[in-house]
Scaffold this active site. Sequence first.
Site, PDB file in Angstrom:
ATOM      1  N   LEU A  44       0.817  -1.212   0.000  1.00 38.47           N
ATOM      2  CA  LEU A  44       0.000   0.000   0.000  1.00 38.47           C
ATOM      3  C   LEU A  44       0.852   1.265   0.000  1.00 38.47           C
ATOM      4  O   LEU A  44       0.414   2.305  -0.478  1.00 38.47           O
ATOM      5  CB  LEU A  44      -0.917   0.008   1.226  1.00 38.47           C
ATOM      6  CG  LEU A  44      -1.926  -1.133   1.315  1.00 38.47           C
ATOM      7  CD1 LEU A  44      -2.634  -1.121   2.657  1.00 38.47           C
ATOM      8  CD2 LEU A  44      -2.938  -1.032   0.174  1.00 38.47           C
ATOM      9  N   GLY A  47       6.328   4.530   4.580  1.00 35.78           N
ATOM     10  CA  GLY A  47       6.403   5.749   5.361  1.00 35.78           C
ATOM     11  C   GLY A  47       7.445   5.641   6.445  1.00 35.78           C
ATOM     12  O   GLY A  47       7.594   4.601   7.085  1.00 35.78           O
ATOM     13  N   GLY A  48       8.203   6.721   6.647  1.00 28.33           N
ATOM     14  CA  GLY A  48       9.241   6.694   7.668  1.00 28.33           C
ATOM     15  C   GLY A  48      10.194   5.547   7.404  1.00 28.33           C
ATOM     16  O   GLY A  48      10.819   5.464   6.359  1.00 28.33           O
ATOM     17  N   GLY A  50       9.052   2.327   7.682  1.00 32.46           N
ATOM     18  CA  GLY A  50       8.243   1.138   7.501  1.00 32.46           C
ATOM     19  C   GLY A  50       7.605   1.015   6.140  1.00 32.46           C
ATOM     20  O   GLY A  50       7.573   1.954   5.345  1.00 32.46           O
ATOM     21  N   LYS A  74       2.051  -3.371   8.911  1.00 30.68           N
ATOM     22  CA  LYS A  74       3.229  -2.503   8.785  1.00 30.68           C
ATOM     23  C   LYS A  74       4.467  -3.270   9.225  1.00 30.68           C
ATOM     24  O   LYS A  74       4.525  -3.807  10.327  1.00 30.68           O
ATOM     25  CB  LYS A  74       3.063  -1.237   9.632  1.00 30.68           C
ATOM     26  CG  LYS A  74       4.189  -0.227   9.424  1.00 30.68           C
ATOM     27  CD  LYS A  74       3.863   1.122  10.059  1.00 30.68           C
ATOM     28  CE  LYS A  74       4.935   2.149   9.732  1.00 30.68           C
ATOM     29  NZ  LYS A  74       4.632   3.480  10.292  1.00 30.68           N
ATOM     30  N   ASP A 166       3.865  15.552  12.914  1.00 31.76           N
ATOM     31  CA  ASP A 166       3.957  15.501  11.447  1.00 31.76           C
ATOM     32  C   ASP A 166       2.554  15.575  10.833  1.00 31.76           C
ATOM     33  O   ASP A 166       2.170  14.741  10.020  1.00 31.76           O
ATOM     34  CB  ASP A 166       4.678  14.228  10.999  1.00 31.76           C
ATOM     35  CG  ASP A 166       5.169  14.300   9.550  1.00 31.76           C
ATOM     36  OD1 ASP A 166       5.268  15.422   9.013  1.00 31.76           O
ATOM     37  OD2 ASP A 166       5.442  13.227   8.970  1.00 31.76           O
TER      38      ASP A 166
END
Length: 596
Positions: A44, A47-48, A50, A74, A166
């Site tokens: 999907l 992010g960061g 992960g 995740k 964030d």
Amino acid sequence: MADSGGLSANNAAAAHDDDDANAAPFPDTVQVGGSPEYKVDRKLGKGGFGHVFLGRRLTAARSSASAAQEVAIKFEHTTSKGCSYGPPYEWQVYTALGGTHGVPKVHYKGRQGDYYVMIMDMLGPSLWDSWNSLGQSMSSEMVACIAMESISILESMHSKGYVHGDVKPENFLLGQPSTPQEKKLYLVDLGLATKWRDSASGQHVGYDQRPDAFRGTVRYASVHAHLGRTASRRDDLESLAYTLVFLHRGRLPWQGYQGDNKSFLVCKRKMSTSPESLCGICPQPFKQFLETVVNMKFDEEPNYSKLISLFDSLIGPNPSIRPINTDGAQKVGQKRARLLNDDDGHVKKKIRLGAPATQWISVYNSRSPMKQRYHYNVADTRLAQHVEKGNEDGLLISSISSCANLWAIIMDAGTGFTAQVYELSPHFLHKEWIMEQWDKSFYISSVAGSNNGSSLVVMSKGTPYTQQSYKVSDSFPFKWINKKWKEGFHVTSMATSGSRWAIVMSRSAGFSEQVVELDFLYPSEGIHKRWDNSYRITAMAATMDQSALILSKPRRRPRDETQETLRTTQFPSQHVKEKWAKNLYLAGICYGRTVA
């Protein structure tokens, strides 16, 4: 189903692509922490540190709470920077925020092979995706609903002692399409969340500033985040303000900057963009919200109910047909007891929205009575006669500055120096001359630069210094300062020439601790926070963009720690005389960016 809980388009992701090439392959199925077995389906997003995948349940669930056929999974590799000390920090935050309004539920977490695995609610598209699908623009009503519900989510998170860190369109997700939750808003990706409240004492965390410690996403980050200040509740709300304007307008004025100094340029543009300009085509509540949140103090408690009520006029009366579910905002709204124009009778001082100006910044310390003299608007050709006359009267230079290529000189009888030399140079700074004087046991005691690139360097004997180093840089060199602090040096003088900085650091300066206050305007709040903790201003300089003040704790505390500052359009000659009458003497002066 474009996004999922835990997914973020954080720019940090791009920095870790090299790690991915060496990472172990993702498993075909996962089963952790007593979970059912899930098939790992399509990716999907990332992010960061992960990666997030769609998961499909293969075996029976043990409870109805985890009976969902589809989940978000995740993965974070055990060697990623976010897992240096064990499971991801984000796990701890999700645990602390369990059950919080607007935070997706985590069902299971654990380790499988080379990955830490978190299984959570499957969600729908992000606000970024929705904005794109709507032609990169959203209606006033939709953004107003987002504003109200987002504020309620942030209030819930803040009530648990955390700030998100964030806030941006990519981190707000809607529920899955064609489900009862499809209009419900969620806030995800808690990897940058920090505590604003100390768990043990219940008190607000202490203030600090580290100009190299940026956290967040440049486009939406608060000015305080750009400047490296400790995160607090005001920062989430400022980021939300930029998010709302972006969703409505389709663009922010600081988009498009590139390069190593991108954060500096974006922060500078944010500071110079008025609410009227930024919110010009938005309804009035957007401007009111922005003005309120950018003028909040570090430890100020937001009036969430009042902030939500700003947007009342933009939404329809029937909650069931609103484009975004506002149940959370309605619950907060039930607590509204204050009118929009009620501020407890106090006029709120504007912290950020004063007009940018260039002014003299002068600092005064309490001293025993002594002789002090000042000269300003001194041309190069007149410098020698002023210095010689002062020397004849037993005075030595204690501080210097420049304005419009003319010099300001402070001379007094209390420097403690035994000898002094100085040089006017067309260079900023003249390395060979400085090194010659170091060989003669002179140390830099004052330095100034002019806009035409020249410098005035004063070097003295009788200082406590045992070693010195300096750096000239096109931007404020905090990383170098931090490195030298660790080597036992402290900042003892600073100067600017145009946009360039010169920082002088010395060993045996007599300080136990030292901090920096750096801002695109005068950092009044930070200075007062430092004064409250026994720091005193010991060096300062300013360009046309920024002012920087060094505050230090002396090893030997003076009997009278009184210190005052002034900002004046003209050289503060009359003010100096008034201060002398109170035994307050000029300890430093500079000219540059501040706020009127």
